[in-house]
Scaffold this active site. Structure first.
Site, PDB file in Angstrom:
ATOM      1  N   HIS A  37       5.423  -6.162 -11.329  1.00 41.84           N
ATOM      2  CA  HIS A  37       6.364  -5.613 -10.353  1.00 41.84           C
ATOM      3  C   HIS A  37       6.096  -6.222  -8.980  1.00 41.84           C
ATOM      4  O   HIS A  37       5.059  -6.830  -8.765  1.00 41.84           O
ATOM      5  CB  HIS A  37       6.218  -4.084 -10.270  1.00 41.84           C
ATOM      6  CG  HIS A  37       4.902  -3.673  -9.696  1.00 41.84           C
ATOM      7  ND1 HIS A  37       3.738  -3.627 -10.463  1.00 41.84           N
ATOM      8  CD2 HIS A  37       4.534  -3.337  -8.435  1.00 41.84           C
ATOM      9  CE1 HIS A  37       2.733  -3.265  -9.684  1.00 41.84           C
ATOM     10  NE2 HIS A  37       3.188  -3.093  -8.454  1.00 41.84           N
ATOM     11  N   HIS A 122       5.220 -10.626  -3.463  1.00 41.73           N
ATOM     12  CA  HIS A 122       4.634 -11.357  -4.581  1.00 41.73           C
ATOM     13  C   HIS A 122       4.573 -10.460  -5.808  1.00 41.73           C
ATOM     14  O   HIS A 122       4.711  -9.251  -5.705  1.00 41.73           O
ATOM     15  CB  HIS A 122       3.217 -11.831  -4.232  1.00 41.73           C
ATOM     16  CG  HIS A 122       2.254 -10.695  -4.075  1.00 41.73           C
ATOM     17  ND1 HIS A 122       2.186  -9.934  -2.932  1.00 41.73           N
ATOM     18  CD2 HIS A 122       1.340 -10.168  -4.929  1.00 41.73           C
ATOM     19  CE1 HIS A 122       1.271  -8.992  -3.082  1.00 41.73           C
ATOM     20  NE2 HIS A 122       0.748  -9.100  -4.292  1.00 41.73           N
TER      21      HIS A 122
END
Length: 183
Positions: A37, A122
């Site tokens: 995620h 990220h």
């Protein structure tokens, strides 16, 4: 008490491509595919009543859906011993930063004590242990510098609870989904 965070979860096809980057590297604990995620904001340990207030605030977030590129690889922190292997997600994408800003604004209306840090978008694909071999890790990052997964449409974000599992990676449970749309 639940350990909460707000996140964008890529579709299964993108998570599968990210998981395919895994290779046997000593000292790397790879993130399970189902846990991949992009964290918009870590909230932390939260009681049920406050979690409900956070969810109400997040439901008011308005951002138009957008396409998010996925590619490249790196290490955090950039100085000193690295702890995280990551794949990038459009570091300068304006709508992603708009979404993050609006999530922060919503959460801060509920709790001004939240730790608001700089945003480095990220996907954490691995965590390094003390046994990690820096040269092998650097070589892996270099090999993945040109990695690209298909861009994906971000049309929702989620409030996620992280639940500890004895001896294994945490289990993530989506507690609420918020659909993106224009004002």
């Amino acid at each position: 008490m639940a350990r909460l965070f707000a996140a964008v979860i890529p579709p299964a096809s993108v998570r599968t491509e990210l998981a395919a980057l895994e290779e046997p590297l000593e000292g790397v604990r790879w993130t399970p595919e189902e846990n991949l995620h992009l964290t918009l904001r870590f909230i932390g340990e939260t009681g049920e009543e406050k979690a409900g207030r956070f969810a109400e605030a997040l439901a008011a977030v308005r951002v138009e859906p957008f396409i998010l590129p996925v590619g490249g690889a790196g290490l955090f922190p950039s100085r000193g011993p690295a702890h995280v292997l990551w794949v990038g997600t459009g570091h300068s994408h304006p709508r992603l930063f708009q979404l993050r800003q609006r999530v922060d604004e919503a959460l801060l209306r509920v709790d001004l004590a939240l730790d608001v840090r700089h945003f480095h978008p990220h996907l954490t694909i691995g965590r390094l242990t003390e046994q990690a071999a820096p040269k092998k890790i650097a070589r892996w990052v270099e090999q993945q510098a040109g990695f690209e997964a298909p861009p994906f449409r971000v049309d929702a974000f989620h409030l996620v609870a992280s639940e500890s599992v004895s001896g294994g990676p945490p289990h993530y449970r989506i507690t609420r989904t918020f659909t993106l749309h224009k004002d």
